[in-house]
Write a protein that holds these residues in place. Structure first.
Motif, PDB file in Angstrom:
ATOM      1  N   LYS A  36     -27.832  56.363  -2.660  1.00  0.00           N
ATOM      2  CA  LYS A  36     -28.240  55.217  -3.467  1.00  0.00           C
ATOM      3  C   LYS A  36     -28.550  55.641  -4.900  1.00  0.00           C
ATOM      4  O   LYS A  36     -29.082  56.713  -5.127  1.00  0.00           O
ATOM      5  N   LYS A  37     -28.237  54.741  -5.847  1.00  0.00           N
ATOM      6  CA  LYS A  37     -28.578  54.921  -7.264  1.00  0.00           C
ATOM      7  C   LYS A  37     -28.039  56.228  -7.836  1.00  0.00           C
ATOM      8  O   LYS A  37     -28.707  56.897  -8.611  1.00  0.00           O
ATOM      9  N   VAL A  38     -26.841  56.594  -7.429  1.00  0.00           N
ATOM     10  CA  VAL A  38     -26.171  57.764  -8.014  1.00  0.00           C
ATOM     11  C   VAL A  38     -25.413  57.279  -9.243  1.00  0.00           C
ATOM     12  O   VAL A  38     -24.733  56.253  -9.198  1.00  0.00           O
ATOM     13  N   VAL A  39     -25.560  58.023 -10.353  1.00  0.00           N
ATOM     14  CA  VAL A  39     -24.822  57.708 -11.571  1.00  0.00           C
ATOM     15  C   VAL A  39     -23.937  58.908 -11.896  1.00  0.00           C
ATOM     16  O   VAL A  39     -24.413  60.041 -11.976  1.00  0.00           O
ATOM     17  N   ILE A  40     -22.645  58.650 -12.061  1.00  0.00           N
ATOM     18  CA  ILE A  40     -21.701  59.699 -12.428  1.00  0.00           C
ATOM     19  C   ILE A  40     -21.108  59.296 -13.771  1.00  0.00           C
ATOM     20  O   ILE A  40     -20.411  58.285 -13.875  1.00  0.00           O
ATOM     21  N   GLU A  41     -21.443  60.081 -14.802  1.00  0.00           N
ATOM     22  CA  GLU A  41     -21.025  59.719 -16.155  1.00  0.00           C
ATOM     23  C   GLU A  41     -19.582  60.125 -16.427  1.00  0.00           C
ATOM     24  O   GLU A  41     -18.953  60.843 -15.653  1.00  0.00           O
ATOM     25  N   LYS A  42     -19.087  59.684 -17.584  1.00  0.00           N
ATOM     26  CA  LYS A  42     -17.669  59.823 -17.903  1.00  0.00           C
ATOM     27  C   LYS A  42     -17.185  61.270 -17.898  1.00  0.00           C
ATOM     28  O   LYS A  42     -17.906  62.186 -18.255  1.00  0.00           O
ATOM     29  N   LYS A  43     -15.938  61.388 -17.466  1.00  0.00           N
ATOM     30  CA  LYS A  43     -15.202  62.652 -17.453  1.00  0.00           C
ATOM     31  C   LYS A  43     -15.804  63.704 -16.532  1.00  0.00           C
ATOM     32  O   LYS A  43     -15.514  64.890 -16.662  1.00  0.00           O
ATOM     33  N   ALA A  44     -16.640  63.291 -15.583  1.00  0.00           N
ATOM     34  CA  ALA A  44     -17.120  64.237 -14.566  1.00  0.00           C
ATOM     35  C   ALA A  44     -15.994  64.460 -13.562  1.00  0.00           C
ATOM     36  O   ALA A  44     -15.157  63.576 -13.335  1.00  0.00           O
ATOM     37  N   VAL A  45     -15.963  65.653 -12.976  1.00  0.00           N
ATOM     38  CA  VAL A  45     -14.965  65.981 -11.956  1.00  0.00           C
ATOM     39  C   VAL A  45     -15.708  66.449 -10.711  1.00  0.00           C
ATOM     40  O   VAL A  45     -16.466  67.413 -10.754  1.00  0.00           O
ATOM     41  N   ILE A  46     -15.477  65.749  -9.607  1.00  0.00           N
ATOM     42  CA  ILE A  46     -16.154  66.047  -8.353  1.00  0.00           C
ATOM     43  C   ILE A  46     -15.081  66.411  -7.329  1.00  0.00           C
ATOM     44  O   ILE A  46     -14.126  65.667  -7.145  1.00  0.00           O
ATOM     45  N   GLY A  47     -15.239  67.567  -6.698  1.00  0.00           N
ATOM     46  CA  GLY A  47     -14.239  68.041  -5.734  1.00  0.00           C
ATOM     47  C   GLY A  47     -14.261  67.274  -4.420  1.00  0.00           C
ATOM     48  O   GLY A  47     -14.953  66.269  -4.272  1.00  0.00           O
ATOM     49  N   ASN A  48     -13.509  67.763  -3.442  1.00  0.00           N
ATOM     50  CA  ASN A  48     -13.439  67.141  -2.116  1.00  0.00           C
ATOM     51  C   ASN A  48     -14.683  67.478  -1.291  1.00  0.00           C
ATOM     52  O   ASN A  48     -15.239  68.564  -1.407  1.00  0.00           O
ATOM     53  N   GLY A  49     -15.097  66.534  -0.447  1.00  0.00           N
ATOM     54  CA  GLY A  49     -16.162  66.804   0.514  1.00  0.00           C
ATOM     55  C   GLY A  49     -17.531  67.015  -0.101  1.00  0.00           C
ATOM     56  O   GLY A  49     -18.385  67.673   0.491  1.00  0.00           O
TER      57      GLY A  49
END
Length: 129
Positions: A36-49
């Motif tokens: 809940k309430k997670v913010v991911i700002e621009k141009k972030a890169v999140i891998g698998n899993g």
């Protein structure tokens, strides 16, 4: 519904709460779970899993490697880099340009200073030179 910018690229089988916000030009891998309430700002890169706990902010241009787990109330500031298989505890702050190498465990309440590389204490004693 979660607030997701149309330019964001989201992988398959990603689960997120309705309160999640994902900004533009973000890349998210497959099989991620966001609380809940997670913010991911621009141009972030999140891998698998990758799993991200509640009330966590991932600032712009942050890279998170695959199979990492981020706790609750974590702030990862801009341009920080997290390796693969990393576990970050709760109430952790990574300042700008902080680096956490693959398979590290960052304990609850840790502050990783700007422009530093986090190393857990157990690893420091393992060097065989």
């Amino acid at each position: 519904m979660a607030e997701i910018d149309p330019s964001a690229k989201i992988g398959n089988n990603v689960t997120m709460d309705d309160s999640v916000e994902i900004e533009r030009d973000t890349h998210i891998g497959d099989n991620c779970v966001f609380g809940k309430k997670v913010v991911i700002e621009k141009k972030a890169v999140i891998g698998n899993g990758v799993k991200i706990g509640d009330d966590t902010v991932i600032e712009k241009k942050v890279h998170i490697g695959s199979d990492s787990t981020i706790g609750t109330k974590v702030v990862i500031t801009k341009k920080s880099s997290i390796g693969k298989g990393v576990t970050i505890g709760n109430n952790v702050v990574l300042e700008k340009n902080a680096i956490v190498k693959d398979n590290e465990v960052v304990p609850d309440g840790t502050l990783v200073k700007e422009d530093t590389i986090f190393r857990s204490d157990s690893k420091k004693n393992d060097h065989h030179s």
